[in-house]
Scaffold this motif. Structure first.
Motif, PDB file in Angstrom:
ATOM      1  N   SER A 135       0.600  -1.629  -0.127  1.00  0.00           N
ATOM      2  CA  SER A 135       0.420   0.166  -0.342  1.00  0.00           C
ATOM      3  C   SER A 135       1.158   1.644  -0.164  1.00  0.00           C
ATOM      4  O   SER A 135       0.242   2.201  -0.700  1.00  0.00           O
ATOM      5  CB  SER A 135      -1.166   0.836   1.184  1.00  0.00           C
ATOM      6  OG  SER A 135      -1.790  -0.926   1.221  1.00  0.00           O
ATOM      7  N   GLU A 136       1.815   1.462   0.829  1.00  0.00           N
ATOM      8  CA  GLU A 136       2.964   2.573   0.508  1.00  0.00           C
ATOM      9  C   GLU A 136       3.324   3.008  -0.889  1.00  0.00           C
ATOM     10  O   GLU A 136       3.670   3.603  -1.073  1.00  0.00           O
ATOM     11  CB  GLU A 136       3.614   2.210   1.441  1.00  0.00           C
ATOM     12  CG  GLU A 136       4.748   3.182   1.666  1.00  0.00           C
ATOM     13  CD  GLU A 136       5.696   3.303   3.134  1.00  0.00           C
ATOM     14  OE1 GLU A 136       7.237   4.028   3.050  1.00  0.00           O
ATOM     15  OE2 GLU A 136       5.640   2.697   3.453  1.00  0.00           O
ATOM     16  N   CYS A 137       3.980   1.185  -1.081  1.00  0.00           N
ATOM     17  CA  CYS A 137       4.197   1.373  -2.648  1.00  0.00           C
ATOM     18  C   CYS A 137       3.596   2.123  -3.419  1.00  0.00           C
ATOM     19  O   CYS A 137       3.263   2.769  -4.523  1.00  0.00           O
ATOM     20  CB  CYS A 137       5.061  -0.216  -3.153  1.00  0.00           C
ATOM     21  SG  CYS A 137       6.482  -0.745  -2.489  1.00  0.00           S
ATOM     22  N   LYS A 138       1.613   1.827  -4.360  1.00  0.00           N
ATOM     23  CA  LYS A 138       1.312   2.698  -4.077  1.00  0.00           C
ATOM     24  C   LYS A 138       1.106   3.863  -3.752  1.00  0.00           C
ATOM     25  O   LYS A 138       1.003   4.618  -4.998  1.00  0.00           O
ATOM     26  CB  LYS A 138      -0.112   1.923  -4.163  1.00  0.00           C
ATOM     27  CG  LYS A 138      -0.580   0.342  -4.486  1.00  0.00           C
ATOM     28  CD  LYS A 138      -0.579   0.301  -6.355  1.00  0.00           C
ATOM     29  CE  LYS A 138      -2.673   1.037  -6.241  1.00  0.00           C
ATOM     30  NZ  LYS A 138      -2.300   1.310  -7.598  1.00  0.00           N
ATOM     31  N   ILE A 139       1.042   3.823  -2.774  1.00  0.00           N
ATOM     32  CA  ILE A 139       1.096   5.372  -2.492  1.00  0.00           C
ATOM     33  C   ILE A 139       1.556   6.589  -3.283  1.00  0.00           C
ATOM     34  O   ILE A 139       1.859   7.532  -3.362  1.00  0.00           O
ATOM     35  CB  ILE A 139       0.781   5.996  -0.900  1.00  0.00           C
ATOM     36  CG1 ILE A 139      -0.477   5.242  -0.197  1.00  0.00           C
ATOM     37  CG2 ILE A 139       1.391   7.173  -0.276  1.00  0.00           C
ATOM     38  CD1 ILE A 139      -0.352   5.360   1.543  1.00  0.00           C
ATOM     39  N   GLY A 140       3.749   6.138  -2.751  1.00  0.00           N
ATOM     40  CA  GLY A 140       3.934   6.500  -4.319  1.00  0.00           C
ATOM     41  C   GLY A 140       4.438   6.136  -5.093  1.00  0.00           C
ATOM     42  O   GLY A 140       4.014   7.722  -5.536  1.00  0.00           O
ATOM     43  N   LEU A 141       3.542   5.089  -5.842  1.00  0.00           N
ATOM     44  CA  LEU A 141       3.102   5.470  -7.011  1.00  0.00           C
ATOM     45  C   LEU A 141       2.149   6.253  -7.515  1.00  0.00           C
ATOM     46  O   LEU A 141       2.037   7.532  -8.802  1.00  0.00           O
ATOM     47  CB  LEU A 141       2.616   4.595  -7.948  1.00  0.00           C
ATOM     48  CG  LEU A 141       3.710   2.853  -7.512  1.00  0.00           C
ATOM     49  CD1 LEU A 141       3.284   1.828  -8.331  1.00  0.00           C
ATOM     50  CD2 LEU A 141       5.176   3.454  -8.566  1.00  0.00           C
ATOM     51  N   ILE A 142       1.180   6.429  -6.866  1.00  0.00           N
ATOM     52  CA  ILE A 142       0.550   7.923  -7.434  1.00  0.00           C
ATOM     53  C   ILE A 142       1.055   8.922  -6.951  1.00  0.00           C
ATOM     54  O   ILE A 142       0.974   9.881  -8.077  1.00  0.00           O
ATOM     55  CB  ILE A 142      -1.207   7.497  -6.153  1.00  0.00           C
ATOM     56  CG1 ILE A 142      -1.696   6.347  -6.652  1.00  0.00           C
ATOM     57  CG2 ILE A 142      -1.734   9.306  -6.185  1.00  0.00           C
ATOM     58  CD1 ILE A 142      -3.159   5.872  -5.513  1.00  0.00           C
TER      59      ILE A 142
END
Length: 298
Positions: free
Chosen positions: A41-48
């Protein structure tokens, strides 16, 4: 556009909640497995945030980097203004990381590069730490007002991801944060590297036409997969992202079909991520071989 905005708002909310909840659950129950979910989820936040920094979506999403203990301005300087403009060239900070890894023929070779195709994954785990350190260093050179702004933004991160686990488990608590960062770095490292460092890209310093540079130095994978387009926020479509960085990943699958038609020979793709990882592995192994001579890029 309305549907797209709703999608990004819901996706960001989902992963902000997931990141915090599963990290705290892992700490509360000493259950390290749940860090995998939190880290994803942190990765997804970074990608957003990555899309926000490109203004492919609202620039406000880019400030997620600032909330998660780094700097969106630093990211724009490093990524948008260097990596995107000088992809796979000497000025690209993503490949100019010798002596740790030898990625191009022009870089010097050392005995330990013989094992770089293996230890590169260990280096990937340091990626999130590196970005945070770079962000903090970048902020340290700013005015006191900017520093105060970042301190305030980082309070929630410090409370949840550092202070809470330490209060729960004393010094051992920091292990949760370390593992979380290592997982995030590994995910980022694999996703970013396989598209630019593989057997298909050219590492051509002489090409000057921007669109051709991106077609030469970038490869896509799983281009028809809605699942992977969502998981990576379109980074399985790196060619599309590099040529049209202000286009949101929401639209990448359509443009992939256009590129296949427009550039049937130059547009590089892999069937799936396993083939892309294998090609990256083979390239790094080849470049670590002493028989692979240094070529003067000049």
């Amino acid at each position: 556009m309305y549907t797209e905005n709703i999608f990004y708002a819901l996706d960001t909310t989902l992963h902000m909640i997931s990141c915090v909840y599963f990290f705290m659950y892992a700490v509360q129950n000493n259950a390290l497995f749940f860090l995998f979910i939190s880290a994803f989820s942190e990765c997804k936040i970074g990608l957003i945030a990555h899309e926000g920094c490109h203004q492919a979506i609202s620039r406000n999403y880019g400030y997620l980097y600032d909330i998660f203990f780094s700097s969106s301005e630093m990211w724009i300087e490093k990524h948008n203004k260097k990596h995107h403009l000088y992809t796979n060239k000497e000025e690209d900070p993503d490949i100019n990381i010798d002596p740790f890894l030898r990625i191009t023929y022009a870089q010097p070779i050392f005995w330990y590069h013989k094992y770089q195709h293996i230890y590169q994954y260990l280096l990937f785990t340091l990626g999130a730490f590196s970005l945070r350190i770079q962000g903090l260093y970048y902020i340290s050179k700013k005015s006191n007002t900017v520093k105060l702004y970042h301190i305030i933004l980082n309070i929630p991160y410090l409370l949840v991801f550092i202070i809470y686990p330490v209060m729960k488990w004393n010094v051992y608590g920091i292990v949760f944060n370390i593992i979380q960062n290592m997982l995030v770095g590994l995910f980022y490292g694999i996703i970013f590297s396989v598209s630019h460092v593989n057997e298909k890209v050219l590492f051509d310093d002489n090409e000057t036409i921007f669109e051709i540079i991106q077609l030469n130095e970038t490869a896509d994978w799983s281009t028809e997969s809605i699942f992977w387009n969502y998981v990576t926020n379109g980074l399985n479509h790196q060619v599309i992202h590099h040529v049209k960085p202000k286009l949101s990943s929401y639209n990448y699958p359509l443009y992939s079909k256009i590129f296949k038609s427009k550039y049937p020979k130059k547009y590089k793709t892999f069937e799936n991520i396993l083939y892309a990882v294998k090609s990256n592995y083979n390239h790094m192994k080849k470049l670590g071989n002493f028989k692979c001579k240094v070529i003067n890029s000049n």
